[in-house]
Design a protein around this motif. Structure first.
Motif, PDB file in Angstrom:
ATOM      1  N   MET A 299       0.831  -1.210   0.000  1.00  0.00           N
ATOM      2  CA  MET A 299       0.000   0.000   0.000  1.00  0.00           C
ATOM      3  C   MET A 299       0.863   1.257   0.000  1.00  0.00           C
ATOM      4  O   MET A 299       0.541   2.238  -0.671  1.00  0.00           O
ATOM      5  CB  MET A 299      -0.937  -0.005   1.207  1.00  0.00           C
ATOM      6  CG  MET A 299      -1.923   1.147   1.223  1.00  0.00           C
ATOM      7  SD  MET A 299      -3.249   0.897   2.426  1.00  0.00           S
ATOM      8  CE  MET A 299      -2.310   0.825   3.956  1.00  0.00           C
ATOM      9  N   HIS A 300       1.978   1.232   0.723  1.00  0.00           N
ATOM     10  CA  HIS A 300       2.881   2.378   0.746  1.00  0.00           C
ATOM     11  C   HIS A 300       3.454   2.625  -0.648  1.00  0.00           C
ATOM     12  O   HIS A 300       3.586   3.771  -1.086  1.00  0.00           O
ATOM     13  CB  HIS A 300       4.007   2.154   1.756  1.00  0.00           C
ATOM     14  CG  HIS A 300       3.538   2.085   3.171  1.00  0.00           C
ATOM     15  ND1 HIS A 300       3.125   3.195   3.875  1.00  0.00           N
ATOM     16  CD2 HIS A 300       3.388   1.047   4.019  1.00  0.00           C
ATOM     17  CE1 HIS A 300       2.768   2.839   5.097  1.00  0.00           C
ATOM     18  NE2 HIS A 300       2.902   1.532   5.206  1.00  0.00           N
ATOM     19  N   ILE A 301       3.814   1.540  -1.345  1.00  0.00           N
ATOM     20  CA  ILE A 301       4.344   1.674  -2.701  1.00  0.00           C
ATOM     21  C   ILE A 301       3.289   2.246  -3.637  1.00  0.00           C
ATOM     22  O   ILE A 301       3.533   3.209  -4.371  1.00  0.00           O
ATOM     23  CB  ILE A 301       4.831   0.309  -3.218  1.00  0.00           C
ATOM     24  CG1 ILE A 301       6.036  -0.167  -2.412  1.00  0.00           C
ATOM     25  CG2 ILE A 301       5.166   0.380  -4.705  1.00  0.00           C
ATOM     26  CD1 ILE A 301       6.465  -1.584  -2.742  1.00  0.00           C
ATOM     27  N   GLN A 302       2.098   1.652  -3.604  1.00  0.00           N
ATOM     28  CA  GLN A 302       1.060   2.026  -4.569  1.00  0.00           C
ATOM     29  C   GLN A 302       0.451   3.400  -4.270  1.00  0.00           C
ATOM     30  O   GLN A 302      -0.061   4.051  -5.177  1.00  0.00           O
ATOM     31  CB  GLN A 302      -0.016   0.939  -4.609  1.00  0.00           C
ATOM     32  CG  GLN A 302       0.560  -0.362  -5.147  1.00  0.00           C
ATOM     33  CD  GLN A 302      -0.387  -1.539  -5.130  1.00  0.00           C
ATOM     34  OE1 GLN A 302       0.045  -2.662  -5.320  1.00  0.00           O
ATOM     35  NE2 GLN A 302      -1.651  -1.342  -4.894  1.00  0.00           N
ATOM     36  N   THR A 308       6.634   3.095 -10.768  1.00  0.00           N
ATOM     37  CA  THR A 308       7.982   2.538 -10.765  1.00  0.00           C
ATOM     38  C   THR A 308       7.948   1.018 -10.711  1.00  0.00           C
ATOM     39  O   THR A 308       8.429   0.337 -11.620  1.00  0.00           O
ATOM     40  CB  THR A 308       8.790   3.092  -9.584  1.00  0.00           C
ATOM     41  OG1 THR A 308       8.784   4.519  -9.639  1.00  0.00           O
ATOM     42  CG2 THR A 308      10.224   2.593  -9.648  1.00  0.00           C
ATOM     43  N   VAL A 309       7.387   0.454  -9.652  1.00  0.00           N
ATOM     44  CA  VAL A 309       7.318  -1.005  -9.543  1.00  0.00           C
ATOM     45  C   VAL A 309       6.355  -1.568 -10.585  1.00  0.00           C
ATOM     46  O   VAL A 309       6.518  -2.699 -11.064  1.00  0.00           O
ATOM     47  CB  VAL A 309       6.897  -1.426  -8.119  1.00  0.00           C
ATOM     48  CG1 VAL A 309       5.456  -1.053  -7.830  1.00  0.00           C
ATOM     49  CG2 VAL A 309       7.101  -2.920  -7.904  1.00  0.00           C
ATOM     50  N   GLY A 310       5.366  -0.769 -10.979  1.00  0.00           N
ATOM     51  CA  GLY A 310       4.389  -1.228 -11.960  1.00  0.00           C
ATOM     52  C   GLY A 310       5.004  -1.579 -13.301  1.00  0.00           C
ATOM     53  O   GLY A 310       4.540  -2.496 -13.979  1.00  0.00           O
ATOM     54  N   ARG A 311       6.076  -0.858 -13.689  1.00  0.00           N
ATOM     55  CA  ARG A 311       6.706  -1.161 -14.978  1.00  0.00           C
ATOM     56  C   ARG A 311       7.312  -2.557 -14.969  1.00  0.00           C
ATOM     57  O   ARG A 311       7.247  -3.289 -15.976  1.00  0.00           O
ATOM     58  CB  ARG A 311       7.796  -0.122 -15.300  1.00  0.00           C
ATOM     59  CG  ARG A 311       7.267   1.192 -15.834  1.00  0.00           C
ATOM     60  CD  ARG A 311       6.429   1.015 -17.082  1.00  0.00           C
ATOM     61  NE  ARG A 311       7.180   0.419 -18.167  1.00  0.00           N
ATOM     62  CZ  ARG A 311       7.782   1.109 -19.125  1.00  0.00           C
ATOM     63  NH1 ARG A 311       7.734   2.435 -19.120  1.00  0.00           N
ATOM     64  NH2 ARG A 311       8.431   0.488 -20.094  1.00  0.00           N
ATOM     65  N   VAL A 318       5.609 -13.539 -14.573  1.00  0.00           N
ATOM     66  CA  VAL A 318       5.910 -14.274 -13.346  1.00  0.00           C
ATOM     67  C   VAL A 318       5.930 -13.314 -12.156  1.00  0.00           C
ATOM     68  O   VAL A 318       5.398 -13.625 -11.081  1.00  0.00           O
ATOM     69  CB  VAL A 318       7.245 -15.025 -13.476  1.00  0.00           C
ATOM     70  CG1 VAL A 318       7.610 -15.697 -12.160  1.00  0.00           C
ATOM     71  CG2 VAL A 318       7.161 -16.062 -14.587  1.00  0.00           C
ATOM     72  N   GLY A 319       6.531 -12.149 -12.328  1.00  0.00           N
ATOM     73  CA  GLY A 319       6.517 -11.148 -11.270  1.00  0.00           C
ATOM     74  C   GLY A 319       5.108 -10.704 -10.938  1.00  0.00           C
ATOM     75  O   GLY A 319       4.748 -10.542  -9.758  1.00  0.00           O
ATOM     76  N   LEU A 320       4.292 -10.518 -11.967  1.00  0.00           N
ATOM     77  CA  LEU A 320       2.897 -10.114 -11.763  1.00  0.00           C
ATOM     78  C   LEU A 320       2.134 -11.179 -10.989  1.00  0.00           C
ATOM     79  O   LEU A 320       1.389 -10.865 -10.041  1.00  0.00           O
ATOM     80  CB  LEU A 320       2.225  -9.876 -13.119  1.00  0.00           C
ATOM     81  CG  LEU A 320       0.756  -9.450 -13.084  1.00  0.00           C
ATOM     82  CD1 LEU A 320       0.620  -8.039 -12.527  1.00  0.00           C
ATOM     83  CD2 LEU A 320       0.133  -9.532 -14.471  1.00  0.00           C
ATOM     84  N   ALA A 321       2.314 -12.443 -11.367  1.00  0.00           N
ATOM     85  CA  ALA A 321       1.618 -13.536 -10.683  1.00  0.00           C
ATOM     86  C   ALA A 321       2.019 -13.607  -9.218  1.00  0.00           C
ATOM     87  O   ALA A 321       1.170 -13.767  -8.332  1.00  0.00           O
ATOM     88  CB  ALA A 321       1.914 -14.865 -11.383  1.00  0.00           C
ATOM     89  N   ALA A 322       3.317 -13.477  -8.930  1.00  0.00           N
ATOM     90  CA  ALA A 322       3.783 -13.528  -7.545  1.00  0.00           C
ATOM     91  C   ALA A 322       3.193 -12.377  -6.738  1.00  0.00           C
ATOM     92  O   ALA A 322       2.748 -12.560  -5.598  1.00  0.00           O
ATOM     93  CB  ALA A 322       5.309 -13.482  -7.500  1.00  0.00           C
ATOM     94  N   GLY A 364      -3.147  -5.401 -19.508  1.00  0.00           N
ATOM     95  CA  GLY A 364      -2.049  -4.489 -19.187  1.00  0.00           C
ATOM     96  C   GLY A 364      -2.433  -3.428 -18.173  1.00  0.00           C
ATOM     97  O   GLY A 364      -1.989  -2.280 -18.266  1.00  0.00           O
ATOM     98  N   CYS A 365      -3.241  -3.814 -17.170  1.00  0.00           N
ATOM     99  CA  CYS A 365      -3.837  -2.810 -16.277  1.00  0.00           C
ATOM    100  C   CYS A 365      -3.171  -2.706 -14.914  1.00  0.00           C
ATOM    101  O   CYS A 365      -3.671  -1.987 -14.049  1.00  0.00           O
ATOM    102  CB  CYS A 365      -5.325  -3.110 -16.092  1.00  0.00           C
ATOM    103  SG  CYS A 365      -5.665  -4.533 -15.019  1.00  0.00           S
ATOM    104  N   ILE A 366      -2.042  -3.399 -14.683  1.00  0.00           N
ATOM    105  CA  ILE A 366      -1.517  -3.409 -13.323  1.00  0.00           C
ATOM    106  C   ILE A 366      -1.123  -2.006 -12.854  1.00  0.00           C
ATOM    107  O   ILE A 366      -1.391  -1.622 -11.710  1.00  0.00           O
ATOM    108  CB  ILE A 366      -0.327  -4.400 -13.190  1.00  0.00           C
ATOM    109  CG1 ILE A 366       0.107  -4.519 -11.729  1.00  0.00           C
ATOM    110  CG2 ILE A 366       0.822  -4.023 -14.093  1.00  0.00           C
ATOM    111  CD1 ILE A 366      -0.957  -4.989 -10.785  1.00  0.00           C
ATOM    112  N   ILE A 367      -0.488  -1.200 -13.707  1.00  0.00           N
ATOM    113  CA  ILE A 367      -0.072   0.136 -13.274  1.00  0.00           C
ATOM    114  C   ILE A 367      -1.278   1.009 -12.989  1.00  0.00           C
ATOM    115  O   ILE A 367      -1.349   1.687 -11.945  1.00  0.00           O
ATOM    116  CB  ILE A 367       0.834   0.796 -14.332  1.00  0.00           C
ATOM    117  CG1 ILE A 367       2.149   0.023 -14.454  1.00  0.00           C
ATOM    118  CG2 ILE A 367       1.116   2.257 -13.956  1.00  0.00           C
ATOM    119  CD1 ILE A 367       3.090   0.573 -15.507  1.00  0.00           C
TER     120      ILE A 367
END
Length: 455
Positions: A299-302, A308-311, A318-322, A364-367
């Motif tokens: 939550m602090h990151i988002q 930044t981490v979203g890219r 694999v990173g997205l799934a984790a 492609g909606c994670i960010i």
């Protein structure tokens, strides 16, 4: 006894004061434009278009190539899920995803219900709209909007939808269900401008329901869906016939809540606290602080630097799934952190979990989904909606493994017409997906109570 009486008088007086002061408040908002460029009457197309989830061979090949090129990392010995998603188990999940997961079959599952898109305030809004197949003569289906949260999607409600629209019990109400994707999530277009928060989503969903012909309807939400539907009730209290939620952290530390926190352990009956309330609210202070740190890092990151981490997550499946699936472990049951597999398949199937991940990956909606935290927290916690009570009839399903326990007294500080509070037998944060039968039963019970009062 005298001390309890004095405390009761003080608390009662304060509650009455706050109730009278805010009784007539309604949340205010103005129309926005979230597409590119400047708003224009000619630009917003009110047409409703059918939509289907699709996948191309090229997209699947790109996904498999990225999975094949991932670089495995070893977890520490005996770490289970206490450092995040266990790498050894992640390899098993990834292997299943790459070799056994049938996305095309899951696409058919997603498309079993009708999907649509329509443009509101400059962006395309995606939603699932399910009408009951059989309605008893003389009975009108009850419209219900259900709003998801992060890192979930409209797919969270797929086990719940048939229980509400195709009930086998003749005594049950029949619902007509609308499940939209929050803008920036799933297949709803992401806002192109800064400032899109929960109130903006609430306003857009009101417009959506009116466009579908509903002048009054019920609303259900958990996670961000709790706040969006709460804002809907604050914006147009006469439009929302009833509000059902399963997550409601205090949005403002009002004096009655603060007093109950300080005195509730000594005088539980005074504040209506149950044994469960005492067990959940009063562990040692060290445990409270540690648990908060363990589960709030994301939550602090988002809420500060989501892009930044979203890219990285946007480039690595694999990173997205984790990142996503770790929440379906620890937010379902904190004790799952001590299991090598995170307990993921104790409550969910890998097919369903990976389908939710695929919705994020293919769209492609994670960010843009993470930015919703930035927009809601960016201007501080003291927002207008945090000060306005809800006077719509409200039902609360209290699941025992929810991230934050909220006693009945705390719910009533915000939701002044709380007519149903149900301590649930089991379930965690993703309750609609984990325990659809329990959720359906509670929605039925609550709606029957409201309809009975109205009749």
């Amino acid at each position: 006894m005298f001390i309890e009486l004095m405390v009761a008088v003080v608390v009662g007086g304060l509650i009455l004061f706050f109730v009278q002061r805010s009784k007539n408040q309604v949340l205010k908002t103005v129309d926005g434009w979230w597409g590119t460029g400047v708003p224009s009457d000619a630009m917003e197309n009110v047409k409703i278009c059918p939509f289907k989830v699709t996948i191309s061979d090229e997209e699947l090949e790109d996904l498999y190539r990225r999975i094949d090129q991932t670089r495995p990392v070893s977890s520490l010995e005996d770490s289970q899920f206490n450092y995040g998603f266990n790498s050894q188990y992640l390899q098993k999940v990834v292997s299943y995803w790459r070799n056994d997961f049938n996305w095309r079959r899951q696409v058919d599952k997603l498309n079993q219900y009708p999907h649509f898109k329509t443009n509101i305030e400059g962006i395309d809004i995606h939603y699932v709209h399910v009408k009951p197949k059989k309605v008893p003569e003389g009975i009108n289906p009850i419209p219900l909007i259900m709003v998801h949260g992060w890192p979930g999607s409209f797919f969270e409600f797929y086990g719940l939808i048939p229980l509400l629209t195709q009930s086998s019990d003749p005594e049950d109400l029949v619902f007509e269900v609308v499940c939209p994707s929050i803008p920036g999530y799933g297949f709803s277009e992401a806002p192109q401008k800064k400032g899109f928060d929960s109130v903006c989503a609430a306003r857009i969903f009101h417009k959506l329901m009116k466009r579908l012909g509903f002048q009054q309807f019920y609303a259900h939400g958990g996670d961000w869906g709790w706040l969006v539907t709460t804002n809907m009730a604050q914006l147009e209290p006469k439009t929302i016939k009833g509000l059902h939620i399963n997550f409601a952290p205090p949005s403002k530390l009002e004096l009655p809540v603060a007093l109950s926190m300080m005195l509730g352990q000594c005088f539980p009956k005074l504040f209506g606290f149950t044994e469960v309330d005492i067990q959940r609210l009063y562990p040692c202070m060290e445990k409270l602080v540690v648990e908060s740190i363990k589960e709030s890092g994301y939550m602090h990151i988002q809420a500060t630097k989501p892009d930044t981490v979203g890219r990285g997550l946007n480039d690595s499946p694999v990173g997205l799934a984790a990142y996503i699936l770790e929440k379906f472990s620890t937010w379902t049951d904190r004790d799952f952190r001590n299991l090598e597999d995170g307990g993921l398949t104790r409550k969910f199937s890998l097919d369903d979990l990976l389908t939710n991940v695929m919705i994020y990956w293919m769209s492609g909606c994670i960010i843009s989904s993470m930015r919703f935290y930035k927009e809601n927290f960016g201007n501080g916690l003291d927002q207008p909606h945090s000060k306005i009570p809800v006077y719509v009839p409200t039902g609360f399903a209290c699941f025992p493994n929810e991230l934050m326990h909220t006693p009945r007294l705390w719910i009533r500080q915000k939701y002044r017409k709380l007519i149903n509070f149900t301590p649930m037998a089991c379930g965690g944060h993703f309750a609609a997906m984990e325990e659809p039968q329990l959720m359906a039963e509670d929605i039925q019970k609550f709606t029957k109570m409201v309809e009975s009062k109205n009749n």
